[in-house]
Design an enzyme around this catalytic site. Structure first.
Site: not given
Ligand SMILES: Cc1ncc(C[n+]2csc(CCOP(=O)(O)OP(=O)(O)O)c2C)c(N)n1
Ligand SMILES: Cc1ncc(C[n+]2csc(CCOP(=O)(O)OP(=O)(O)O)c2C)c(N)n1
Ligand SMILES: [Mg+2]
Ligand SMILES: [Mg+2]
Lengths: 322, 377, 322, 377
Positions: A60, A129
């Site tokens: 972010e 959220h």
């Molecule tokens: C700080 C933050 N930004 C955005 C989100 C929204 N969000 C939830 S999961 C996700 C993707 C996470 O990707 P990754 O770290 O690769 O984990 P995966 O879900 O693939 O296991 C996002 C953008 C969040 N939860 N926290």
């Protein structure tokens, strides 16, 4: 005219501004092929391509920090922060940089960006959220803060925000993303930032609110059967104190409603201003129906946390009885 | 093959004119034309003198906290020399030398540290951003600026400077990562001067090099003797060429040393040894260049005297301009908050009050308010 | 008893708590050999060693985030953030993690840390070294927020903060770090968090303030020659509304003074609460003498920005005349 | 030597039981005793079934958004198996399998996603922290937890899990940097599943490996096939041993794939090809292990049936426990805000009102307030 949800109205505004001005570009997590987790940017990647609708790394501060650079160079970036709770990591770039650039350079550099953020509770989402951090950004000089409560307003305010030469945080109340539809002109139009909307007029009491809470206020007012004037602030900084003042001078009573925690919430500012400006007209102390001074609970209890029509109705009756 | 190698990486260090005066002809020859070298040298001397004068201004109460650049002149100067004038230069606060080469007026920097925002009102033509006080935050802006150039199809790139301490901040990582993954042409330059105020380098980066930070992003990276103008120019030319032609970022670690205190508010004797400082004094980039120029017959004591006299005049004139500026208008801090001042803020400005009655004295119906006298006045 | 500056009082409190409880450790930028940029931790590194007084990497989020882990494991970390303006990068770890841990785990994990931060303007510092962000953290449920205005209070409040089982932000008004000395007991003592101090009593008007502004208030009050009750809140969350209420019910008039920008500053909350609780006792609208809604200017103009005795004195006279 | 090499680095990839069923005896032999293997396999199956049931609970409105773990069971399980039970396990939300192995009750996870904080009230004896929803933030806590162990002279280390997307966050960098520079024993494990919701891996890290993120910190690092339980256990053993003996951190990239949607709120068909998913289905860690066990004579269809029957019962009982819990007390969200509730907050709790009159109805002197009836009720 088309009958649109808030999501659709925002989507339309984005399309029209991107068509009109090729300095406008979107960046954020999942804004591309996926069309955003709320589908607000649906179809834009296809229409405008990956150069103008950019899926960014999951960071972010990076999103806002690079958007600041884009804006300093004269573009009109529209970064999206996926949820209110994830504004946190971007706090420093927003408040220590975007908000300060114009004044610290005495106008040599400016940051015309619009940060879109879904905001607020009520959709049974996971933790962080469902936050309502608007007061933090209202307290930060150099920003403008907008929160529409209807599709029509959303489109007009977003277009104004995008064209505004200063940084704007555009909060989108996710609870009403699809809750109702409204007639929205297909032509572009703007609504001035800093002007409130009088949702309904009345002589007996003023209710001031913004965002999704406006809907709860309408319900409570309808139930009350009283002559209540409902003011939807729409822009939270700069805010339309004149509209509030005029109304409260007429009604003498006021209830303010917001989802964010009470203490140091924006309701405190409105209440303090009403006292400053309408002291001799007040027939009752201004009442605040707000989120509690607790963390927004997980969704099993979120409705107990959020101000609802019941709590608003009670405050209205009690204020009337004062 | 249950265990296979999936990556090998290597980092090079470049040194052309070393502290002992050895010069590598192969890399160094023709790198900087003699005429330019003389100019660059003079420029460093001006910068050094300004630094000394600024220090005295602070000590005599004519300026606020000031961070000396002493000993670190070569890195930003080499960059500014190698860059195009319309490439973005996004610096921290130890890059005066590069900024002045770019054309930023010296009094801008003084004004900044004299507590005057007008020092930040950088004319756009310099393509330089003002001094960044919050550590590690400006690299993201550089990435955005370079991205904008790419978006518009311009050939402009961005170059950003920061300290070793700055590489510990999350924003550093995010800037590097954005540039690498979104193909944004930024040259990232870390001036590794061994200290972040009193905190030694290994607390910021315990790896053998700071240059290897870039490996995390698959970014090209190089280390150089940051007190060697030739090595700096060599590395920047390489980085800039690649950034401009491929659109990919590049990382440069310029190894240098902060000869002075962190700022005028600091006393480095509390935490570092004089022996260390002395060792680095011998590696001073200015000294080194003067010796080289003398050896090459490009410089003499007479020329040095002439230069110093010129520099003194120039710096004195700069100080005069900085100190001679009219006091800032106190509404300045209201008037630049927004393109158009909101009504409520205009009221604050016009009354210089925040309290409601002060903003609207009609509330007290003409009551005449006399402020009680100040104590002891 | 010793005659100490605020810096010395804090230094003493740190030494005594570290002697008393080996769970207490310090971390931050330059807190070690250098003794902190304001010399608040002077001598501690020598006395307690590098294990308990830790120079950290230059990363505010990292400082707070690791301190959260230290605290979750049962230690009592005292991270220092070098200047108010650099709380920004740590905002997320403070507000989305430290503040939430207890309630989101229903008490299974807690975060007993004390974040020390020099705060406020008036020392001719560079940009982002003179901020007053307290309202942001007061608005964040789950934190406690403390700001002493004297050496005696600083010592007693800091010891309470360190022993408090919840996260506390301890703001140290840097303008009065060395501005005056006060008798401070050498023995350890605590002052309860959440209790205000009545600096002087009076019947005519109440002035509410905190931090370095208390000193300006005292000057203005002395000049006024009026019977004014000055309340120093000392703890900003939880805050001692009872003390304010009792006083304003007696005086009927109130001026609130703080350095942070007016809009959504903590003064708004106090004003709104006074209206809620003392409506029928108010003889004049509560007035706020605060920072302007602008970025704190660079130091040439900082004194024009900050509420001074003149502005406070004016507000007092005007409130009296209402 | 004007150009000299100052660093060389290499990254290895470990694979022991590959998707084709090839097993490397040299590395694999004796790594996991057969009896354990059967248990670990059963555990993965339970986890997989819970995942399927959770999905259905969400679809039928009995649970909120849920992120399936399907296909990623091996990485966290291998870690939990290799760690001591009192090492800290600080995870994200795709490590159910490791958490359950550790002993965290399955209903805790369900409760969390059912919007109930009681799911996070992890008994301390598990040394596990609750699911982290904000991406990339928990690694700093892991570093702090391990630091506390070091401070106290305990032998405990911490192991933290996160996704590829998380490695883009500044906090990731800061956690790695703190651990490396302050010598804190943390095993960092990135589950690189190729996607962060709809954003493909190369937008998070365009370098050939995620493992090389660690080179920035001079941290030891390794990549493994994250769907290969043997490779995972091998790498964790190595990492844990080093962390415990030297106090230094270690980085592991577990290459895996998210077979399901990001969460139940996502529809991955919008952004990725079925072919890619199908290819990865063939590399499923459970499938692979079953084949291997069958080949070794450790498993049979009969055993599989028996296991599945047991698993169904166990998961059904878990769901019953999760759904059978009493409704949370709505004062819970007040009562755990602070060790001791501040008076003002207690007033909010006791009145369930924020407005002044609601909190103190004496202000309206006994006026009886009747709320108007709700519309349509
Ligand atoms: C700080 C933050 N930004 C955005 C989100 C929204 N969000 C939830 S999961 C996700 C993707 C996470 O990707 P990754 O770290 O690769 O984990 P995966 O879900 O693939 O296991 C996002 C953008 C969040 N939860 N926290
Ligand atoms: C975000 C932030 N944190 C802390 C500070 C205080 N501070 C000013 S300079 C400095 C050290 C910077 O070290 P480095 O990046 O190595 O640059 P150098 O001063 O050595 O050139 C610190 C901690 C700051 N300005 N910004
Ligand atoms: Mg440095
Ligand atoms: Mg992923």
């Amino acid at each position: 005219m088309a009958n649109l949800t808030l999501v659709q109205a925002i989507n339309l505004a984005l399309i029209q501004e991107m068509e009109r001005d090729d300095r406008v570009l979107l960046l954020g997590q999942d804004v591309g092929a996926n069309g955003g987790v709320f589908r607000v940017t649906e179809g834009l990647h296809k229409r405008f391509g990956g150069k103008r609708v950019v899926d960014s790394p999951l960071a972010e501060s990076g999103i806002i920090g690079t958007a600041i650079g884009l804006a300093m160079a004269g573009l009109r970036p529209i970064p999206e922060i996926q949820f209110d709770g994830f504004l946190g990591p971007a706090y420093d770039q927003i408040c220590s940089h975007a908000a300060r650039m114009r004044t610290r350079t005495r106008g040599a550099f400016t940051v015309p960006l619009t940060i879109r953020v879904p905001v607020g509770g009520g959709i049974h989402a996971p933790e962080l959220h469902s936050e309502s951090p608007e007061s933090i950004y209202i307290h930060t000089p150099g920003l403008k803060v907008v929160m529409p409560s209807s599709p029509y307003d959303a489109k007009g305010l977003l277009i104004s925000a995008i064209r505004d030469p200063d940084p704007v945080i555009f909060f989108e109340p996710k609870r009403i993303y699809r809750a109702f539809r409204e007639e929205v002109p297909e032509d572009e139009y703007t609504l001035p930032l800093g002007k409130a909307r009088t949702v309904c007029e009345g002589e007996e009491m003023t209710v001031v609110s913004w965002g999704a809470s406006v809907v709860q206020c309408m319900q409570a007012i309808e139930r009350s059967g009283r002559g209540i004037e409902l003011i939807d602030l729409r822009t939270l900084y700069p805010f339309d104190m004149d509209a509030v003042e005029t109304s409260v001078k007429k009604t003498g009573r006021c209830v303010i409603v917001h989802e964010a925690p009470k203490t140091c919430g924006f309701g405190a500012e409105i209440a303090a201003r009403i006292m400053e400006r309408c002291f001799l007209h007040l027939e009752a102390p201004v009442q605040r129906v707000a989120g509690f001074d607790t963390i927004m609970p997980y969704y099993k209890l979120e409705l107990d946390y959020m101000p609802d029509a019941d709590r608003i109705a009670r405050a209205i009756e009690e204020t009337a009885a004062y | 093959m249950p265990i296979k190698t999936v990556l090998t990486a290597e980092i090079e260090n470049v040194s052309i004119l070393d502290a002992e005066g050895r010069f590598d002809e192969k890399l160094g020859k023709g790198l900087i034309p003699d005429a330019d070298l003389v100019k660059l040298y003079g420029h460093m001397c001006t910068c050094r003198h300004l630094d000394e004068v600024a220090f005295k201004l602070q000590r005599s109460g004519r300026m606020g906290t000031y961070p000396q650049n002493m000993g670190q002149e070569a890195a930003s100067l080499g960059a500014a020399y190698a860059l195009n004038n319309d490439d973005w230069l996004v610096t921290c606060y130890r890059e005066n030398c590069g900024l002045f080469w770019r054309g930023v007026p010296m009094e801008s920097i003084l004004l900044h540290w004299m507590g005057d925002e007008r020092g930040n009102a950088m004319p756009r033509q310099h393509h330089a951003t003002p001094i960044a006080v919050p550590i590690g935050t400006q690299m993201l802006h550089a990435t955005g600026l370079a991205w904008a150039a790419k978006y518009r199809g311009e050939k402009r790139i961005a170059c950003t400077f920061f300290g070793d301490g700055a590489t510990s901040e999350g924003d550093f990582h995010e800037a590097m990562n954005f540039a690498a993954n979104l193909d944004i042409p930024v040259v990232f330059c870390c001036q590794n001067n061994g200290w972040a105020i009193s905190v030694p380098g290994h607390i910021q980066c315990s790896a053998p090099t700071v240059a290897q930070r870039a490996l995390a992003y698959g970014m090209d990276t190089i280390q150089c003797d940051g007190n060697d103008l030739f090595a700096v120019v060599h590395c920047f030319r390489k980085a800039i060429k690649q950034a401009r032609s491929t659109g990919r970022p590049f990382f440069i670690e310029a190894v240098t040393y902060r000869l002075g205190d962190h700022t005028t508010a600091d006393d480095a004797r509390r935490y570092r040894d004089q022996a260390e400082v002395d060792a680095w004094r011998a590696r001073d980039p200015i000294l080194r260049l003067r010796k080289y120029m003398a050896k090459r017959g490009l410089w003499s004591d007479a020329k040095e005297q002439e230069l110093q006299a010129k520099v003194e005049v120039e710096v004195a004139a700069t100080v005069e301009r900085a100190e001679g500026i009219t006091s800032p208008n106190r509404v300045d801090f209201f008037d630049h908050m927004y393109a158009e001042i909101p009504a409520d803020l205009a009221l604050q400005r016009d009354t210089m009050q925040t309290h409601g009655i002060g903003q609207d004295p009609s509330q007290i119906e003409g009551a005449v308010i006399e402020l009680p006298a100040k104590e002891g006045h």
